[in-house]
Each structure stands twice: as structure tokens, then as C-alpha cells.
Write an enzyme that holds these catalytic residues in place. Structure first.
Site, mmCIF file in Angstrom:
data_model
loop_
_atom_site.group_PDB
_atom_site.id
_atom_site.type_symbol
_atom_site.label_atom_id
_atom_site.label_comp_id
_atom_site.label_asym_id
_atom_site.label_seq_id
_atom_site.Cartn_x
_atom_site.Cartn_y
_atom_site.Cartn_z
ATOM 1 N N VAL A 91 -81.289 -1.979 -52.038
ATOM 2 C CA VAL A 91 -81.788 -1.633 -53.371
ATOM 3 C C VAL A 91 -81.958 -0.123 -53.483
ATOM 4 O O VAL A 91 -81.543 0.508 -54.464
ATOM 5 C CB VAL A 91 -83.109 -2.373 -53.679
ATOM 6 C CG1 VAL A 91 -83.784 -1.800 -54.923
ATOM 7 C CG2 VAL A 91 -82.856 -3.869 -53.860
ATOM 8 N N VAL A 94 -78.537 1.682 -53.816
ATOM 9 C CA VAL A 94 -77.913 1.517 -55.129
ATOM 10 C C VAL A 94 -78.738 2.214 -56.219
ATOM 11 O O VAL A 94 -78.185 2.837 -57.125
ATOM 12 C CB VAL A 94 -77.714 0.022 -55.451
ATOM 13 C CG1 VAL A 94 -77.289 -0.184 -56.900
ATOM 14 C CG2 VAL A 94 -76.689 -0.589 -54.501
ATOM 15 N N GLU A 95 -80.052 2.134 -56.123
ATOM 16 C CA GLU A 95 -80.916 2.709 -57.154
ATOM 17 C C GLU A 95 -80.856 4.234 -57.199
ATOM 18 O O GLU A 95 -80.817 4.820 -58.280
ATOM 19 C CB GLU A 95 -82.370 2.278 -56.935
ATOM 20 C CG GLU A 95 -82.663 0.843 -57.308
ATOM 21 C CD GLU A 95 -82.726 0.602 -58.807
ATOM 22 O OE1 GLU A 95 -82.638 1.564 -59.591
ATOM 23 O OE2 GLU A 95 -82.847 -0.564 -59.199
ATOM 24 N N SER A 96 -80.895 4.882 -56.037
ATOM 25 C CA SER A 96 -81.081 6.339 -56.025
ATOM 26 C C SER A 96 -80.144 7.094 -55.102
ATOM 27 O O SER A 96 -80.261 8.309 -54.992
ATOM 28 C CB SER A 96 -82.514 6.653 -55.598
ATOM 29 O OG SER A 96 -82.700 6.274 -54.231
ATOM 30 N N TYR A 181 -74.940 -4.143 -61.308
ATOM 31 C CA TYR A 181 -76.018 -3.811 -60.376
ATOM 32 C C TYR A 181 -76.209 -4.908 -59.331
ATOM 33 O O TYR A 181 -76.291 -4.632 -58.133
ATOM 34 C CB TYR A 181 -77.316 -3.595 -61.167
ATOM 35 C CG TYR A 181 -78.537 -3.392 -60.315
ATOM 36 C CD1 TYR A 181 -78.851 -2.139 -59.808
ATOM 37 C CD2 TYR A 181 -79.388 -4.454 -60.008
ATOM 38 C CE1 TYR A 181 -79.968 -1.945 -59.019
ATOM 39 C CE2 TYR A 181 -80.513 -4.272 -59.222
ATOM 40 C CZ TYR A 181 -80.796 -3.019 -58.731
ATOM 41 O OH TYR A 181 -81.899 -2.828 -57.942
#
Length: 196
Positions: A91, A94-96, A181
Site C-alpha cells: 500500500v 503504491v500510495e506514495s 489501484y
């Protein structure tokens, strides 16, 4: 209590996030310059305001170094909230792109891209502090997994689009961003050795 808020969400192309201290001590992170007579004290720049839809172009060794830097926090909070640490790491990736200063166009911040309101609800006082951000993000991910009976796909969709959207659509919402996502996190999770 010191809190972070955004008066104007950072936009694509913004060069940096500016940090101010309000008269009551609350910190403000924004891409807008404040007028000198507003009572805000300028504290400096707080990194760039990147927005990426992928981590393409980042070297794998840099990503490995970043992950290693945060692995102790990942392991600690994954244990505390009973979440697979590989999923937490996926996570974050992928997020940051594992950038602690990442800020999205929507105003989500830090390694796990917490919205300021969610961060406050989770007790995160400094949204850019890696330990606090990972704790908050992992707690929220654990909450989504519990809410959706450990269905990883639905929990990830809820992490991205909100649990209400998952409820309304009785499954993964048909939003292009959310569908992509969920696939990207699942792929990264498998690359890290996780089993779906």
C-alpha cells in the site's frame, strides 16, 4: 493540540508545500502563500508536492532502500493491528512511492497518503512523521479489512475510495482510479511475496 490542515489542496505542478504556524499553534500545510498580515508565521518549505500515478522511473534500489528505512515501523504496526506487513508495504509503495513528503492533488499526505481528517480521527498529530503516518494508515487498513470480512480486494477499494463507496456499489466501485489501484496494490503485494 497541534493539527495539520490544508486550506488549498496542492495541485499538479505545485513546486512545494509551504508550512505556516497559526496564532493558536496549529500548523498549516498549503501551496498558497499567505499574506503577511494574516497572523501566520512562515516556517519554511515542507518538500515538493509530487503527484504520480505510478512509481515508473524510480530505480528499484532506491525503492528497496526506502522500504528498508521504514520496515521497522511497518513490522511494528502490522503486528499491533494484525495486518500482513507485506500488504502494508505494498500500500505504501503504491500510495506514495515510499516518499514521506508525498502530497496528492486531493490533499492526501505522507507515506500512506492519509487525508487530514482521517489522520486526526486516527490520532495522527504529525501527518508527515513516518511512524505516525504508518501507524495511522495501518490502523485504517486493519479497520477496512475487518469491516469487509478480510476481503483484501474490498478493503483496498475502501482504502482508496472510502467504505461508503464500496457499500453503495456492493463491491469494488467502478471508478477507473480505484480499479487500477486495487490491481496495482495486489500486484505489488505479490511481488513482495504476499499471497492473495
Amino acid at each position: 493540540m497541534v493539527a495539520a490542515c490544508v486550506c488549498a489542496a496542492p495541485v499538479a505542478g505545485a513546486e512545494s508545500i509551504l508550512m505556516y504556524k497559526q496564532p493558536d499553534g496549529t500548523r498549516l500545510y498549503t501551496d498558497q502563500k499567505q499574506r503577511p498580515n494574516t497572523g501566520y508565521k512562515y516556517l519554511g518549505h515542507y518538500g515538493r508536492a509530487p503527484y504520480r500515478v505510478s512509481c515508473a522511473g524510480y530505480r528499484s534500489d532506491i525503492m528497496s532502500q526506502r522500504r528498508a528505512r521504514y520496515q521497522p515501523y511497518i513490522d511494528q504496526y502490522a503486528r499491533e493491528f494484525a495486518v500482513d506487513p507485506l500488504l502494508v508495504a505494498a500500500v505504501m509503495r503504491v500510495e506514495s512511492c515510499l516518499d514521506r513528503n508525498a502530497v496528492s492533488r486531493a490533499g492526501a499526505k505522507g507515506l500512506m497518503q492519509l487525508m487530514p481528517g482521517t489522520a486526526l480521527e486516527l490520532g495522527v498529530r504529525d501527518i508527515f512523521d513516518p511512524a505516525e503516518n504508518i501507524r495511522g494508515g495501518t490502523a485504517y487498513l486493519a479497520r477496512m479489512l475487518k469491516r469487509f470480512n478480510n476481503n483484501q480486494e474490498l478493503a483496498l477499494a475502501a482504502y482508496n475510495a472510502g467504505p461508503g463507496a464500496v457499500d453503495r456499489h456492493r463491491g469494488v466501485p467502478p471508478y477507473k482510479e480505484t480499479l487500477a489501484y486495487v490491481k496495482r496494490v495486489a500486484r505489488q503485494y505479490q511481488m513482495y511475496g504476499g499471497r492473495i
